[in-house]
Design a protein around this motif. Structure first.
Motif, PDB file in Angstrom:
ATOM      1  N   ARG A 186       0.827  -1.214   0.000  1.00  9.17           N
ATOM      2  CA  ARG A 186       0.000   0.000   0.000  1.00  9.17           C
ATOM      3  C   ARG A 186       0.861   1.263   0.000  1.00  9.17           C
ATOM      4  NH1 ARG A 186      -3.698   1.182   5.014  1.00  9.17           N
ATOM      5  NH2 ARG A 186      -1.644   1.437   5.889  1.00  9.17           N
ATOM      6  N   GLU A 187       1.896   1.286   0.832  1.00  7.22           N
ATOM      7  CA  GLU A 187       2.765   2.467   0.889  1.00  7.22           C
ATOM      8  C   GLU A 187       3.454   2.711  -0.445  1.00  7.22           C
ATOM      9  OE1 GLU A 187       2.920   4.739   3.475  1.00  7.22           O
ATOM     10  OE2 GLU A 187       1.200   3.519   4.029  1.00  7.22           O
ATOM     11  N   GLY A 188       3.854   1.646  -1.119  1.00  5.84           N
ATOM     12  CA  GLY A 188       4.471   1.791  -2.436  1.00  5.84           C
ATOM     13  C   GLY A 188       3.504   2.375  -3.459  1.00  5.84           C
ATOM     14  N   LEU A 189       2.252   1.922  -3.418  1.00  4.45           N
ATOM     15  CA  LEU A 189       1.234   2.468  -4.324  1.00  4.45           C
ATOM     16  C   LEU A 189       0.977   3.939  -4.026  1.00  4.45           C
ATOM     17  CD1 LEU A 189      -1.274  -0.530  -4.317  1.00  4.45           C
ATOM     18  CD2 LEU A 189       0.107   0.252  -6.266  1.00  4.45           C
ATOM     19  N   LYS A 190       0.887   4.291  -2.741  1.00  2.00           N
ATOM     20  CA  LYS A 190       0.669   5.697  -2.362  1.00  2.00           C
ATOM     21  C   LYS A 190       1.839   6.566  -2.821  1.00  2.00           C
ATOM     22  CE  LYS A 190      -0.560   6.374   1.924  1.00  2.00           C
ATOM     23  NZ  LYS A 190      -0.739   6.197   3.390  1.00  2.00           N
ATOM     24  N   LEU A 191       3.048   6.074  -2.647  1.00  2.00           N
ATOM     25  CA  LEU A 191       4.234   6.823  -3.061  1.00  2.00           C
ATOM     26  C   LEU A 191       4.254   7.018  -4.575  1.00  2.00           C
ATOM     27  CD1 LEU A 191       6.932   8.153  -2.323  1.00  2.00           C
ATOM     28  CD2 LEU A 191       7.987   5.889  -2.497  1.00  2.00           C
ATOM     29  N   ALA A 192       3.924   5.973  -5.318  1.00  2.27           N
ATOM     30  CA  ALA A 192       3.895   6.080  -6.777  1.00  2.27           C
ATOM     31  C   ALA A 192       2.880   7.130  -7.225  1.00  2.27           C
ATOM     32  CB  ALA A 192       3.566   4.722  -7.399  1.00  2.27           C
ATOM     33  N   VAL A 206       2.342   1.537 -13.230  1.00  2.00           N
ATOM     34  CA  VAL A 206       3.144   0.893 -12.187  1.00  2.00           C
ATOM     35  C   VAL A 206       3.184  -0.613 -12.414  1.00  2.00           C
ATOM     36  CG1 VAL A 206       3.262   0.377  -9.704  1.00  2.00           C
ATOM     37  CG2 VAL A 206       2.623   2.670 -10.470  1.00  2.00           C
ATOM     38  N   MET A 207       4.382  -1.183 -12.280  1.00  2.46           N
ATOM     39  CA  MET A 207       4.534  -2.626 -12.287  1.00  2.46           C
ATOM     40  C   MET A 207       5.108  -3.030 -10.930  1.00  2.46           C
ATOM     41  SD  MET A 207       6.960  -5.369 -14.284  1.00  2.46           S
ATOM     42  CE  MET A 207       6.862  -4.566 -15.836  1.00  2.46           C
ATOM     43  N   VAL A 208       4.422  -3.933 -10.252  1.00  2.00           N
ATOM     44  CA  VAL A 208       4.860  -4.424  -8.954  1.00  2.00           C
ATOM     45  C   VAL A 208       5.329  -5.860  -9.128  1.00  2.00           C
ATOM     46  CG1 VAL A 208       4.160  -5.008  -6.609  1.00  2.00           C
ATOM     47  CG2 VAL A 208       3.259  -2.945  -7.699  1.00  2.00           C
ATOM     48  N   PHE A 265      -4.705 -10.194  -5.055  1.00  4.33           N
ATOM     49  CA  PHE A 265      -4.991  -9.063  -5.939  1.00  4.33           C
ATOM     50  C   PHE A 265      -5.294  -9.468  -7.373  1.00  4.33           C
ATOM     51  CE2 PHE A 265      -3.040  -7.049  -2.295  1.00  4.33           C
ATOM     52  CZ  PHE A 265      -3.960  -6.050  -2.063  1.00  4.33           C
ATOM     53  N   SER A 266      -5.244 -10.768  -7.662  1.00  8.44           N
ATOM     54  CA  SER A 266      -5.638 -11.252  -8.984  1.00  8.44           C
ATOM     55  C   SER A 266      -7.119 -11.604  -9.010  1.00  8.44           C
ATOM     56  CB  SER A 266      -4.807 -12.475  -9.379  1.00  8.44           C
ATOM     57  OG  SER A 266      -3.454 -12.112  -9.500  1.00  8.44           O
ATOM     58  N   PHE A 320      -1.580  -0.857 -14.555  1.00 10.36           N
ATOM     59  CA  PHE A 320      -1.047  -1.531 -13.378  1.00 10.36           C
ATOM     60  C   PHE A 320      -0.808  -2.997 -13.698  1.00 10.36           C
ATOM     61  CE2 PHE A 320      -1.641  -4.126  -9.590  1.00 10.36           C
ATOM     62  CZ  PHE A 320      -0.664  -3.578  -8.773  1.00 10.36           C
ATOM     63  N   LYS A 321       0.333  -3.492 -13.263  1.00  9.84           N
ATOM     64  CA  LYS A 321       0.647  -4.909 -13.444  1.00  9.84           C
ATOM     65  C   LYS A 321       1.281  -5.426 -12.161  1.00  9.84           C
ATOM     66  CE  LYS A 321       2.997  -8.216 -16.365  1.00  9.84           C
ATOM     67  NZ  LYS A 321       3.833  -8.443 -17.535  1.00  9.84           N
ATOM     68  N   LEU A 322       0.835  -6.594 -11.722  1.00  8.84           N
ATOM     69  CA  LEU A 322       1.374  -7.256 -10.545  1.00  8.84           C
ATOM     70  C   LEU A 322       1.835  -8.631 -10.984  1.00  8.84           C
ATOM     71  CD1 LEU A 322       1.777  -7.598  -7.447  1.00  8.84           C
ATOM     72  CD2 LEU A 322      -0.607  -8.380  -7.364  1.00  8.84           C
ATOM     73  N   GLN A 323       3.086  -8.966 -10.684  1.00  8.30           N
ATOM     74  CA  GLN A 323       3.570 -10.284 -11.067  1.00  8.30           C
ATOM     75  C   GLN A 323       4.460 -10.885  -9.999  1.00  8.30           C
ATOM     76  OE1 GLN A 323       5.518  -9.461 -14.795  1.00  8.30           O
ATOM     77  NE2 GLN A 323       7.507  -9.253 -13.844  1.00  8.30           N
ATOM     78  N   HIS A 324       4.440 -12.214  -9.971  1.00 13.81           N
ATOM     79  CA  HIS A 324       5.277 -12.957  -9.031  1.00 13.81           C
ATOM     80  C   HIS A 324       6.669 -13.136  -9.633  1.00 13.81           C
ATOM     81  CE1 HIS A 324       6.949 -16.702  -7.290  1.00 13.81           C
ATOM     82  NE2 HIS A 324       6.569 -16.098  -6.178  1.00 13.81           N
ATOM     83  N   VAL A 325       7.682 -12.905  -8.819  1.00 10.53           N
ATOM     84  CA  VAL A 325       9.068 -13.188  -9.209  1.00 10.53           C
ATOM     85  C   VAL A 325       9.726 -13.933  -8.049  1.00 10.53           C
ATOM     86  CG1 VAL A 325       9.337 -11.203 -10.759  1.00 10.53           C
ATOM     87  CG2 VAL A 325       9.951 -10.971  -8.364  1.00 10.53           C
TER      88      VAL A 325
END
Length: 112
Positions: free
Chosen positions: A4-10, A18-20, A31-32, A58-63
């Motif tokens: 959440r803090e990263g999204l707020k900062l972005a 944003v890509m997380v 979140f999927s 917005f993109k969220l992916q597992h690494v």
């Protein structure tokens, strides 16, 4: 909370795309899902979904942790830091080598 803090900062920095990348499969799974059909309506999740909707892209992916050693380093640093959000103006000295490897796309073998 870090998500959440990263999204707020972005958003506060004016980013609209944003890509997380996360090594947490649980975060990707939560979140999927369609938020309207989710039984997980935790306040933190609701906040994150609200912030995501404000982004144009917005993109969220597992690494794997090995593929994102810089983030893993900072997450471990955060475990011993005071409570709250810390904004770093420059990277910690110990992070320089990992940043260099990341810039050069150096891969690391996963050890089990």
């Amino acid at each position: 909370m870090g998500y959440r803090e990263g999204l707020k900062l972005a958003l506060s920095s004016g980013y609209t795309s944003v890509m997380v990348e996360t090594d947490s499969e649980a975060v990707v799974k939560v979140f999927s899902q369609d938020p309207a059909n989710s039984l997980l309506m935790d306040t933190l999740i609701v906040d994150c979904n609200f912030l995501i909707r404000q982004l144009q892209d917005f993109k969220l992916q597992h690494v794997l942790r090995e593929d994102n050693q810089c983030a893993d380093f900072l997450a471990n640093q955060g475990q011993s830091s005071p409570w709250g959000t810390t904004i770093l103006e420059t990277p910690p000295v110990d992070l320089a080598n990992l940043l260099d490897h990341d810039a050069k796309d150096v891969s690391f073998r996963r050890i089990r």
